[in-house]
Design an enzyme around this catalytic site. Structure first.
Site, mmCIF file in Angstrom:
data_model
loop_
_atom_site.group_PDB
_atom_site.id
_atom_site.type_symbol
_atom_site.label_atom_id
_atom_site.label_comp_id
_atom_site.label_asym_id
_atom_site.label_seq_id
_atom_site.Cartn_x
_atom_site.Cartn_y
_atom_site.Cartn_z
ATOM 1 N N HIS A 107 0.848 -1.212 0.000
ATOM 2 C CA HIS A 107 0.000 0.000 0.000
ATOM 3 C C HIS A 107 0.876 1.253 0.000
ATOM 4 O O HIS A 107 2.040 1.201 0.387
ATOM 5 C CB HIS A 107 -0.806 0.077 1.303
ATOM 6 N N THR A 123 0.359 5.006 2.023
ATOM 7 C CA THR A 123 -0.486 5.457 3.138
ATOM 8 C C THR A 123 -1.460 6.559 2.745
ATOM 9 O O THR A 123 -2.483 6.739 3.401
ATOM 10 C CB THR A 123 0.380 5.992 4.296
ATOM 11 N N GLU A 166 2.596 -0.940 4.499
ATOM 12 C CA GLU A 166 2.251 0.438 4.125
ATOM 13 C C GLU A 166 3.527 1.244 3.899
ATOM 14 O O GLU A 166 4.416 1.256 4.756
ATOM 15 C CB GLU A 166 1.437 1.110 5.237
ATOM 16 N N ASP A 196 -3.841 2.266 -4.582
ATOM 17 C CA ASP A 196 -2.479 2.237 -4.041
ATOM 18 C C ASP A 196 -1.854 0.848 -4.160
ATOM 19 O O ASP A 196 -2.582 -0.135 -4.131
ATOM 20 C CB ASP A 196 -2.483 2.694 -2.565
#
Ligand SMILES: [Zn+2]
Length: 272
Positions: free
Chosen positions: A77, A79, A142, A190
C-alpha cells in the site's frame, strides 16, 4: 548534593540512554492485552458436544501434528498520508479500524506494528481469484507516501530487505506480491503508478512480462478472461483496466486505451 548531580537525577532515563520516550506506551499495553486474549482463545480445547442428529464423541482427541497458519500473500500500500508519525497514530486509534503489519517510512525505517501471524485490517473489501478474506492470508505493508510523489530509494531498499525476509520465512510465491489496487479495483488505487513494480519483480517479488517483440497473441485471446485468470475481479471492466495499467503499464495510465494485448498475454501465461 551538587546542582550538577541533581540535574542528572532529574533527567528521564530515556534521555540519559540517548533515545526518546515511547509515546505509544498505552496502546502497546492494549496490544499486549489483546494478544493475551487471542493466545487464551487458541489454547482452548475444541468443543466436542453433540446435537440431536450428531452424536457426541466418547472423549476428546487432539492431534499432535500442527503448527500456526502462515501468510501466503503480501499486499503493498501507500499510506496517502503526509508522514510516518501520522500513520503510526492512525494505526493506534481504535476509531480508524485500520492497520498494517509494517509501515516503512521515507527514510527506510521499518515499523513492525503487528506480529505476522495475526490478522491486520488492511485489505478491506477485496478479491483476488476466489479469495475474499485477503486479510486472513496476507501481510500488509504500508509505504509512507502521499500518493503523488516518487518512492525514495531508501524506502525501496528497506522494502526489498523486508520482502526477502518474508518470502523466505513463509515460502510466499513470487506471484503473490501484489498491490491494494490490484485486489480492490475501482475502490483503491495504491500503491500509485509511481511504485517500481518492475524493480520488485527483478528481485523475485511479483511477476513481470518479457520482451513482447515476436509474441503472437492467439486470435481467440480474451483480455477480460486473462485478467480474471491472473486474479483480478473483473466485475467493473473499466476499473480493472486501470488497476492492471497502474501496475504493469504505468506509462499509459493517463489514457483510456485497453491494456497492451501482448503484455497481458505474456502475464496471463506467467500466472498459469
Ligand atoms: Zn491500501
Amino acid at each position: 548534593m551538587t546542582k550538577y548531580r541533581l540535574l542528572i537525577l532529574m533527567l528521564p532515563l530515556s534521555l540519559v540512554n540517548g533515545c526518546s520516550p515511547n509515546p505509544y506506551k498505552a496502546t502497546n499495553r492494549s496490544y499486549k492485552a489483546q494478544v493475551r486474549n487471542y493466545a487464551h482463545q487458541i489454547s482452548q480445547t475444541p468443543l466436542t458436544t453433540g446435537t440431536d442428529s450428531v452424536p457426541a464423541p466418547p472423549y476428546w482427541v487432539g492431534t499432535v501434528n500442527f503448527n500456526l497458519r502462515k501468510p501466503n500473500f503480501v499486499i503493498i500500500h501507500h499510506t496517502a498520508q503526509n508522514s510516518c508519525p501520522q500513520t503510526l497514530q492512525t494505526f493506534t486509534l481504535t476509531k480508524t479500524q485500520v492497520s498494517a503489519h509494517y509501515v516503512i517510512c521515507r527514510d527506510g525505517t521499518i515499523h513492525h506494528m503487528l506480529n505476522d501471524y495475526l490478522r491486520a485490517w488492511q485489505a478491506g473489501v477485496s478479491k483476488w481469484g476466489n479469495i475474499t478474506d485477503i486479510n486472513s492470508i496476507s501481510i500488509g505493508i504500508e509505504l509512507d507516501n502521499n500518493g503523488f510523489e516518487p518512492f525514495p530509494d531508501a524506502q525501496i531498499t528497506s522494502l526489498l530487505h523486508l520482502l526477502t525476509t518474508l518470502k523466505a520465512a513463509y515460502h510466499i510465491p513470487s506471484a503473490n506480491f501484489i498491490g491494494h489496487g490490484d485486489i480492490a479495483p475501482g475502490r483503491k488505487d495504491d500503491p500509485s503508478y509511481l511504485f517500481p513494480w518492475k524493480t520488485l519483480s527483478d528481485h523475485g517479488f511479483g511477476l513481470w512480462y518479457g520482451d513482447t517483440t515476436g509474441i503472437t497473441v492467439p486470435p481467440d485471446f480474451n483480455s477480460l478472461m486473462a485478467l480474471r485468470l491472473i486474479g483480478y475481479d473483473i466485475h467493473d471492466s473499466a476499473a480493472v483496466t486501470m488497476a492492471f495499467k497502474r501496475h504493469f503499464e504505468a506509462d499509459t495510465i493517463k489514457s483510456w486505451e485497453a491494456p497492451d494485448e501482448k503484455i497481458l498475454y505474456m502475464l496471463y501465461r506467467a500466472y498459469q
